[in-house]
Motif scaffolding. Structure first.
Motif, PDB file in Angstrom:
ATOM      1  N   ALA A  59       0.825  -1.205   0.000  1.00  0.00           N
ATOM      2  CA  ALA A  59       0.000   0.000   0.000  1.00  0.00           C
ATOM      3  C   ALA A  59       0.862   1.260   0.000  1.00  0.00           C
ATOM      4  O   ALA A  59       0.613   2.207  -0.756  1.00  0.00           O
ATOM      5  CB  ALA A  59      -0.931  -0.012   1.206  1.00  0.00           C
ATOM      6  N   LEU A  60       1.881   1.300   0.852  1.00  0.00           N
ATOM      7  CA  LEU A  60       2.709   2.496   0.951  1.00  0.00           C
ATOM      8  C   LEU A  60       3.624   2.647  -0.263  1.00  0.00           C
ATOM      9  O   LEU A  60       3.889   3.760  -0.716  1.00  0.00           O
ATOM     10  CB  LEU A  60       3.527   2.460   2.241  1.00  0.00           C
ATOM     11  CG  LEU A  60       2.701   2.490   3.534  1.00  0.00           C
ATOM     12  CD1 LEU A  60       3.597   2.390   4.758  1.00  0.00           C
ATOM     13  CD2 LEU A  60       1.857   3.750   3.597  1.00  0.00           C
ATOM     14  N   GLY A  61       4.112   1.518  -0.778  1.00  0.00           N
ATOM     15  CA  GLY A  61       4.908   1.585  -1.993  1.00  0.00           C
ATOM     16  C   GLY A  61       4.108   2.145  -3.157  1.00  0.00           C
ATOM     17  O   GLY A  61       4.627   2.898  -3.990  1.00  0.00           O
ATOM     18  N   LYS A 116       2.852   6.266  -7.155  1.00  0.00           N
ATOM     19  CA  LYS A 116       1.798   6.926  -7.933  1.00  0.00           C
ATOM     20  C   LYS A 116       1.578   8.379  -7.559  1.00  0.00           C
ATOM     21  O   LYS A 116       1.122   9.173  -8.383  1.00  0.00           O
ATOM     22  CB  LYS A 116       0.487   6.146  -7.783  1.00  0.00           C
ATOM     23  CG  LYS A 116       0.546   4.750  -8.394  1.00  0.00           C
ATOM     24  CD  LYS A 116      -0.794   4.043  -8.279  1.00  0.00           C
ATOM     25  CE  LYS A 116      -0.746   2.663  -8.934  1.00  0.00           C
ATOM     26  NZ  LYS A 116      -2.045   1.941  -8.832  1.00  0.00           N
ATOM     27  N   GLU A 117       1.859   8.743  -6.310  1.00  0.00           N
ATOM     28  CA  GLU A 117       1.564  10.106  -5.872  1.00  0.00           C
ATOM     29  C   GLU A 117       2.809  10.864  -5.426  1.00  0.00           C
ATOM     30  O   GLU A 117       2.710  12.006  -4.979  1.00  0.00           O
ATOM     31  CB  GLU A 117       0.536  10.074  -4.736  1.00  0.00           C
ATOM     32  CG  GLU A 117      -0.761   9.379  -5.129  1.00  0.00           C
ATOM     33  CD  GLU A 117      -1.820   9.485  -4.039  1.00  0.00           C
ATOM     34  OE1 GLU A 117      -1.852  10.515  -3.357  1.00  0.00           O
ATOM     35  OE2 GLU A 117      -2.593   8.540  -3.880  1.00  0.00           O
ATOM     36  N   GLY A 118       3.968  10.243  -5.541  1.00  0.00           N
ATOM     37  CA  GLY A 118       5.195  10.896  -5.103  1.00  0.00           C
ATOM     38  C   GLY A 118       5.877  11.731  -6.156  1.00  0.00           C
ATOM     39  O   GLY A 118       6.959  12.279  -5.901  1.00  0.00           O
ATOM     40  N   LYS A 174       3.333  15.428  -0.113  1.00  0.00           N
ATOM     41  CA  LYS A 174       3.837  16.505  -0.955  1.00  0.00           C
ATOM     42  C   LYS A 174       4.732  17.485  -0.193  1.00  0.00           C
ATOM     43  O   LYS A 174       5.499  18.226  -0.802  1.00  0.00           O
ATOM     44  CB  LYS A 174       2.674  17.243  -1.609  1.00  0.00           C
ATOM     45  CG  LYS A 174       1.945  16.387  -2.649  1.00  0.00           C
ATOM     46  CD  LYS A 174       0.848  17.160  -3.345  1.00  0.00           C
ATOM     47  CE  LYS A 174       0.167  16.299  -4.415  1.00  0.00           C
ATOM     48  NZ  LYS A 174      -0.898  17.041  -5.112  1.00  0.00           N
ATOM     49  N   MET A 175       4.624  17.489   1.136  1.00  0.00           N
ATOM     50  CA  MET A 175       5.464  18.378   1.937  1.00  0.00           C
ATOM     51  C   MET A 175       6.798  17.725   2.303  1.00  0.00           C
ATOM     52  O   MET A 175       7.752  18.408   2.671  1.00  0.00           O
ATOM     53  CB  MET A 175       4.736  18.769   3.226  1.00  0.00           C
ATOM     54  CG  MET A 175       3.386  19.420   3.006  1.00  0.00           C
ATOM     55  SD  MET A 175       3.497  20.895   1.972  1.00  0.00           S
ATOM     56  CE  MET A 175       4.586  21.911   2.962  1.00  0.00           C
ATOM     57  N   ALA A 181       4.212  25.605  -5.699  1.00  0.00           N
ATOM     58  CA  ALA A 181       4.151  25.138  -7.093  1.00  0.00           C
ATOM     59  C   ALA A 181       5.060  23.929  -7.297  1.00  0.00           C
ATOM     60  O   ALA A 181       4.682  22.957  -7.965  1.00  0.00           O
ATOM     61  CB  ALA A 181       4.547  26.269  -8.036  1.00  0.00           C
ATOM     62  N   ASP A 182       6.270  23.973  -6.712  1.00  0.00           N
ATOM     63  CA  ASP A 182       7.199  22.852  -6.848  1.00  0.00           C
ATOM     64  C   ASP A 182       6.637  21.587  -6.194  1.00  0.00           C
ATOM     65  O   ASP A 182       6.866  20.463  -6.679  1.00  0.00           O
ATOM     66  CB  ASP A 182       8.542  23.194  -6.209  1.00  0.00           C
ATOM     67  CG  ASP A 182       9.305  24.263  -6.980  1.00  0.00           C
ATOM     68  OD1 ASP A 182       8.943  24.499  -8.156  1.00  0.00           O
ATOM     69  OD2 ASP A 182      10.233  24.866  -6.403  1.00  0.00           O
ATOM     70  N   ALA A 183       5.893  21.781  -5.101  1.00  0.00           N
ATOM     71  CA  ALA A 183       5.324  20.631  -4.393  1.00  0.00           C
ATOM     72  C   ALA A 183       4.026  20.147  -5.018  1.00  0.00           C
ATOM     73  O   ALA A 183       3.527  19.070  -4.671  1.00  0.00           O
ATOM     74  CB  ALA A 183       5.084  20.989  -2.927  1.00  0.00           C
ATOM     75  N   GLY A 184       3.468  20.951  -5.937  1.00  0.00           N
ATOM     76  CA  GLY A 184       2.213  20.560  -6.578  1.00  0.00           C
ATOM     77  C   GLY A 184       1.000  20.835  -5.721  1.00  0.00           C
ATOM     78  O   GLY A 184      -0.011  20.142  -5.822  1.00  0.00           O
TER      79      GLY A 184
END
Length: 387
Positions: free
Chosen positions: A29-31, A36-38, A153-154, A180-183
């Motif tokens: 799950a964490l992988g 996908k979201e990293g 994202k942080m 912006a860089d972090a999305g």
């Protein structure tokens, strides 16, 4: 040239999974979240499973944060963050942190509370050890996944700062550029709502001490709060670098005596010669020695013999100038001067000039001798007590 990816290590805290890794679903799950979201910024380089044991949790985290040559940026733990008596992952991790990160904790809890008040039953911690960011997540795969999503994202920004990147360069362009860089943007909700709070992974270790003192070398008392749990440089590497607190739960004297009574068979008084047949027996009546045994001032604790200044304060890093062992013929202990300390074991003679013994639990190891076998400098902070 592509930016180097940040390195992640995952620690699964579960006695069940430690026995049968196939029962764990957190790694997948964490992988999946990191992939996908990293934003392609993360590389999961190591995963370990440990039982719900404080020392196992701490040992693995220290191996990653203190020793690993890979330069791990982020350690994520999952399991043992609830209210169960066996849930002590936050306590195990908190004792290792050099800096706390309450903002990351708030971000996870804030996202959770949008869904259920039971989010208050989770006890995450986050912070920094050396140059590594550490975050604890709940044991359920869904809760762990959604907690990580809430702060993911942080985390690149946090890891870059913790790794030593120049803050002025990192913050060039202001908050808007960072967002912006972090999305993300300042009005969007961080993370994803989720529900967690009940997890069946954990461990329990009480820490505490009860000591009676007085043996001709000062009125020994604990000079630090037992809950502070000071530790040495590396508790995994030998006795002189061990934890400064016992990993075993403390019992009251009454409870301890009651357990002794419950498990001790009824005694029978007999008369015997003083020979090898006495092995395993105890005296029915007190016997007093005609002279002091031992015939010298002896320490009743493991620690450091000191010369207490007139103001009663010992504050700073002190050199260890000698070692006093409780061993036959070990009498070559030189005089101790103010500003020096001597390593001493239980039952060993106090060096001439010493006026007190500071328990090893109330000290922090600073440096070792060149051969790595003995302490060289020890940190002590003691204030005078009111009489």
């Amino acid at each position: 040239m592509a930016e180097a990816r940040l390195k992640v290590a995952l620690l699964i805290v579960s006695t069940t999974a430690a026995k049968d890794p196939s029962t764990d679903a957190s790694q997948l799950a964490l992988g999946d979240v990191l992939d996908k979201e990293g934003g392609g910024k993360w590389e999961l380089i190591d995963t370990k499973i440990v039982s719900d044991v404080v020392t196992q949790i701490q040992r693995q985290i220290m191996l990653w944060a203190d020793v690993a040559a890979e330069g791990i940026n982020l350690i994520v733990t999952t399991g043992g963050t609830g209210f169960a008596t066996t849930d002590n992952t936050p306590e195990a991790v908190s004792a290792l942190l050099h800096k706390q990160a309450p903002g990351l904790v708030h971000g996870m809890l804030a996202a959770s509370l949008q869904v259920t008040p039971f989010a208050m039953m989770s006890r995450p911690v986050a912070g920094i050890r050396n140059k590594t960011v550490i975050v604890t997540l709940p044991g359920s795969p869904k809760g762990a996944k959604e907690n990580l999503e809430a702060i993911l994202k942080m985390l690149p920004h946090a890891c870059q700062q913790a790794a030593g990147m120049d803050s002025r360069a990192l913050h060039a362009g202001g908050v808007k550029k960072l967002e912006a860089d972090a999305g993300i943007d300042s009005i969007s909700k961080q993370g994803h709502p989720h529900s967690h709070a009940h997890h069946d992974h954990g461990h329990h270790h009480g820490h505490g001490h009860s000591h009676g003192h007085g043996h001709g070398h000062g009125d020994l008392v604990r000079h630090t709060n037992p809950n502070t749990n000071p530790i040495s440089n590396d508790p995994s590497l030998g006795p002189s670098r061990r934890s400064r607190e016992s990993p075993y739960p403390m019992l009251s004297v009454d409870d301890a005596l009651q357990k002794i009574r419950e498990h001790t068979p009824a005694s029978e008084i007999t008369t015997s010669k003083v020979d090898t047949s006495l092995a395993g027996r105890v005296l029915a009546e007190d016997v007093s020695a005609r002279e002091n045994v031992p015939g010298f001032r002896a320490s009743i604790v493991d620690g450091y013999a000191v010369v207490v200044p007139k103001d009663g304060k010992l504050d700073g890093v002190f050199p260890v100038v000698s070692v006093s062992h409780a061993a036959p013929g070990d009498t070559a202990v030189k005089d101790l001067q103010e500003g020096q300390i001597a390593r001493i074991t239980t039952g060993a003679p106090l060096p001439p000039g010493a006026t007190s013994v500071i328990m090893v639990e109330d000290t922090v190891l600073k440096t070792m001798t060149d051969d790595g076998k003995e302490e060289k400098e020890v940190d002590i902070h003691i204030e005078a007590r009111e009489s």
